[in-house]
Design an enzyme around this catalytic site. Structure first.
Site, PDB file in Angstrom:
ATOM      1  N   GLY A 112      38.120 -50.619 -95.346  1.00  0.00           N
ATOM      2  CA  GLY A 112      37.750 -51.984 -94.988  1.00  0.00           C
ATOM      3  C   GLY A 112      36.773 -52.037 -93.832  1.00  0.00           C
ATOM      4  O   GLY A 112      36.122 -53.051 -93.594  1.00  0.00           O
ATOM      5  N   ASP A 280      48.324 -44.698 -97.269  1.00  0.00           N
ATOM      6  CA  ASP A 280      46.860 -44.771 -97.164  1.00  0.00           C
ATOM      7  C   ASP A 280      46.374 -44.063 -95.898  1.00  0.00           C
ATOM      8  O   ASP A 280      45.174 -43.887 -95.718  1.00  0.00           O
ATOM      9  CB  ASP A 280      46.392 -46.234 -97.156  1.00  0.00           C
ATOM     10  CG  ASP A 280      47.097 -47.072 -96.100  1.00  0.00           C
ATOM     11  OD1 ASP A 280      48.339 -47.134 -96.134  1.00  0.00           O
ATOM     12  OD2 ASP A 280      46.421 -47.648 -95.245  1.00  0.00           O
TER      13      ASP A 280
HETATM   14  P1  AMP Z   1      45.221 -49.275 -91.049  1.00  0.00           P
HETATM   15  O1  AMP Z   1      46.560 -49.882 -90.832  1.00  0.00           O
HETATM   16  O2  AMP Z   1      44.332 -49.281 -89.833  1.00  0.00           O
HETATM   17  O3  AMP Z   1      45.274 -47.943 -91.687  1.00  0.00           O
HETATM   18  O4  AMP Z   1      44.452 -50.249 -92.042  1.00  0.00           O
HETATM   19  C1  AMP Z   1      44.967 -50.652 -93.272  1.00  0.00           C
HETATM   20  C2  AMP Z   1      43.875 -51.280 -94.087  1.00  0.00           C
HETATM   21  O5  AMP Z   1      43.286 -52.376 -93.398  1.00  0.00           O
HETATM   22  C3  AMP Z   1      42.725 -50.345 -94.437  1.00  0.00           C
HETATM   23  O6  AMP Z   1      42.302 -50.674 -95.720  1.00  0.00           O
HETATM   24  C4  AMP Z   1      41.686 -50.692 -93.408  1.00  0.00           C
HETATM   25  O7  AMP Z   1      40.389 -50.393 -93.837  1.00  0.00           O
HETATM   26  C5  AMP Z   1      41.882 -52.192 -93.274  1.00  0.00           C
HETATM   27  N1  AMP Z   1      41.426 -52.688 -91.978  1.00  0.00           N
HETATM   28  C6  AMP Z   1      42.008 -52.503 -90.772  1.00  0.00           C
HETATM   29  N2  AMP Z   1      41.303 -53.118 -89.804  1.00  0.00           N
HETATM   30  C7  AMP Z   1      40.248 -53.714 -90.412  1.00  0.00           C
HETATM   31  C8  AMP Z   1      39.147 -54.498 -89.956  1.00  0.00           C
HETATM   32  N3  AMP Z   1      38.972 -54.817 -88.677  1.00  0.00           N
HETATM   33  N4  AMP Z   1      38.257 -54.931 -90.880  1.00  0.00           N
HETATM   34  C9  AMP Z   1      38.405 -54.628 -92.176  1.00  0.00           C
HETATM   35  N5  AMP Z   1      39.414 -53.899 -92.668  1.00  0.00           N
HETATM   36  C10 AMP Z   1      40.327 -53.437 -91.801  1.00  0.00           C
HETATM   37 MG    MG Z   2      44.192 -46.602 -92.418  1.00  0.00          MG
END
Ligand code: AMP
Ligand code: MG
Length: 528
Positions: A112, A280
């Site tokens: 993301g 993930d």
């Molecule tokens: P994480 O918990 O950081 O592993 O993120 C989980 C999901 O949320 C992943 O698909 C990330 O790419 C997305 N994500 C986290 N923060 C953001 C952000 N600021 N903008 C877009 N996608 C995000």
């Molecule tokens: Mg992640």
């Protein structure tokens, strides 16, 4: 965005973009948020930023990519690694993956805010993906902005390098670039959103494929593409695995299980808590990946989780990381089962996880205690120690480092005093620790290792310096005022975590009292 004209070594980066070449991409070129079917990725450009400026960089990673200090400090570098320009050969994309978050299937997630620029070949001939984190929206950004704040980028940058130097399998970090833009974040999800400085880390790893890349295809019933992705992964990322298709897949799954076990055993050795072990965030290469609300154990507590989102269930607490890794491997096995004619190879892989974890933990425990190897009869001694450490709230890092200084001929608590957070706890548990030390000294003497060798063995397994939560926060506080000097100094200290480094004692001290309950020092939110 135009490819950059020749810029020193940057222009010498050679790309071989196997992922986008060999796997199907999303035919839709728009950056709109959406569900992406029948594809492993979407092509997407980084969104340019206002004023990219290099804040920190890893000399080892730069050198491995053939990038000189002059190149790293050039405007061109900041432009490329801030997302404003491309070097010829880069083919940016965001990967499609899903995942189990906190135990529940969450559907499509995907990169993301991470954008891979390309796969380059390092000076040793190894493939390395260059991936920007915080480079703007992608089709997988859902409701979020695709950006990352300075504080979380500093944490990822420093910790991935620290982990590497500790000998823990991890993704690396090449650079930390400030964007010159602000990002609005509600750090504690309590309605107090505020603008924060933005930044972009360039992460480096042979592959950023996660368990979730396979899970999303299985969840959608796309068995043909799932098989293609498995075969691609084995071919590109697991050199040396051969045999017919079934044999290859079985050996591959077993290798993933083994590497995951090795990774987690290292986490337990050094006192690292990942904090968000969603599927993930599990690398298929068994690398520590996605540094978010992670934390380091100060006072020894297997029940501690740094992640405020995890505070209620403490699913990702320090002492449960091995079980969670295994649970995640079961989810991966479930995703792969349609490719196997029998479940036996998957069960064998999971069994390999258990055996590897046991063997690694046994070897690492022996090293931490200075024994040649653990004996069956050591269980009580080791169990007693961890119980005592927890009851007395001793600092894990300082304790094990001090233990190497204990004179086995006349064991005393003296070299371990620094590890106690309070005089009360020291007084209350001192006698129990002395009894334990007597038993330990007997066992260590029986091992017959020469004192200098014992000390060396222990100091190679027990770091003196880790990225204590409050140290990272101090570096962040300064950097937010425009002073990046502590980032550079910490990076330098953490390049030699097992050396004593006279004069740098301040980085090996116990967590100070002010940091005990401060945000960023003892609890971290996912807001990043
Ligand atoms: P994480 O918990 O950081 O592993 O993120 C989980 C999901 O949320 C992943 O698909 C990330 O790419 C997305 N994500 C986290 N923060 C953001 C952000 N600021 N903008 C877009 N996608 C995000
Ligand atoms: Mg992640």
């Amino acid at each position: 965005m135009s490819p950059l004209a020749a810029v020193g070594d940057l222009d010498g980066l050679v790309f071989d973009n196997a992922f986008v070449r060999d796997l199907p991409g999303d035919p839709n070129p728009e950056p709109t948020r959406r569900q992406v079917h029948g594809a492993c990725y979407s092509r997407v450009m980084p969104t340019p930023v206002a004023a990219p400026k290099l804040i920190a960089w890893s000399p080892e990673v730069a050198a491995s990519l053939g990038l000189s200090a002059e190149t790293m400090r050039s405007d061109a570098f900041a432009a490329v690694f801030g997302g404003n320009r491309l070097v010829a050969g880069m083919q940016p994309y965001a990967a499609c993956y899903g995942g189990h978050q906190f135990g529940n299937w969450a559907g499509q997630l995907g990169d993301g805010r991470a954008i891979t620029l390309g796969e380059t070949i390092d000076i040793d001939g190894r493939r390395q993906e260059l991936q920007l984190k915080g480079a703007g929206p992608t089709p997988y950004s859902r409701t979020a902005d695709g950006r990352a704040v300075l504080r979380s980028s500093i944490r990822e940058f420093l910790c991935s390098e620290a982990m590497h130097h500790l000998g823990v399998p991890t993704t690396r970090a090449l650079s930390l670039v400030a964007t010159g833009e602000t990002v609005v974040r509600d750090m504690f999800y309590d309605g107090n959103a505020r603008p924060e400085q933005g930044a972009i880390v360039c992460r480096v790893a042979p592959s950023f494929i996660r368990f979730g890349n396979f899970e999303i295809l299985a969840a959608r019933g796309d068995t043909a593409l799932l098989r293609r992705l498995v075969e691609f992964t084995i071919r590109r990322d697991f050199a040396g695995i051969d045999g017919d298709a079934d044999t290859r897949m079985a050996r591959w799954f077993e290798t993933v299980c083994r590497r995951t076990a090795v990774m987690v055993a290292h986490w337990l050795r050094v006192g690292f808590v990942h904090g968000v072990m969603n599927t993930d965030n599990m690398s298929i290469l068994g690398l520590t990946i996605d540094y978010g609300p992670y934390g380091w154990i100060d006072d020894f507590d297997p029940g501690w989780t740094p992640n405020t989102t995890d505070a209620a269930g403490r699913r990702y607490r320090f002492g449960q990381q091995a079980q969670i890794a295994q649970w995640n491997l079961v989810q991966l096995a479930n995703a792969l089962v349609s490719l196997f004619s029998s479940t036996a190879p998957l069960a064998a892989g999971l069994e390999c996880f258990v055996e590897t974890l046991e063997a690694e933990q046994s070897a690492m425990t022996a090293a931490k205690l200075g024994f040649t190897s653990c004996r069956d009869t050591d269980g009580t001694l080791v169990g007693d120690l961890y119980r005592l450490m927890q009851d007395a709230e001793v600092d894990m890092t300082i304790f094990f480092r001090g233990l190497a200084e204990v004179d086995l001929a006349s064991p005393s608590l003296e070299p371990l005093r620094e590890a106690f957070y309070t005089a009360d706890k020291l007084a209350a548990s001192g006698p129990a620790f002395e009894r334990w030390l007597a038993a330990y000294a007997g066992r260590a003497l029986d091992d017959g290792t020469a004192p200098a060798d014992r000390r060396a063995r222990m100091n190679a397994a027990n770091p003196r310096f880790v990225l204590r939560n409050y140290l990272a926060q101090q570096a962040i506080d300064l950097a937010e005022q425009g002073d990046a000097s502590l980032i550079a100094e910490l990076l330098d200290v953490l390049r030699h975590p097992y050396d004593d480094q006279p004069g740098r004692d301040r980085f090996a001290e116990r967590r100070p009292d002010w940091a005990r309950n401060r945000a960023g020092c003892s609890m971290l939110s996912c807001s990043s």
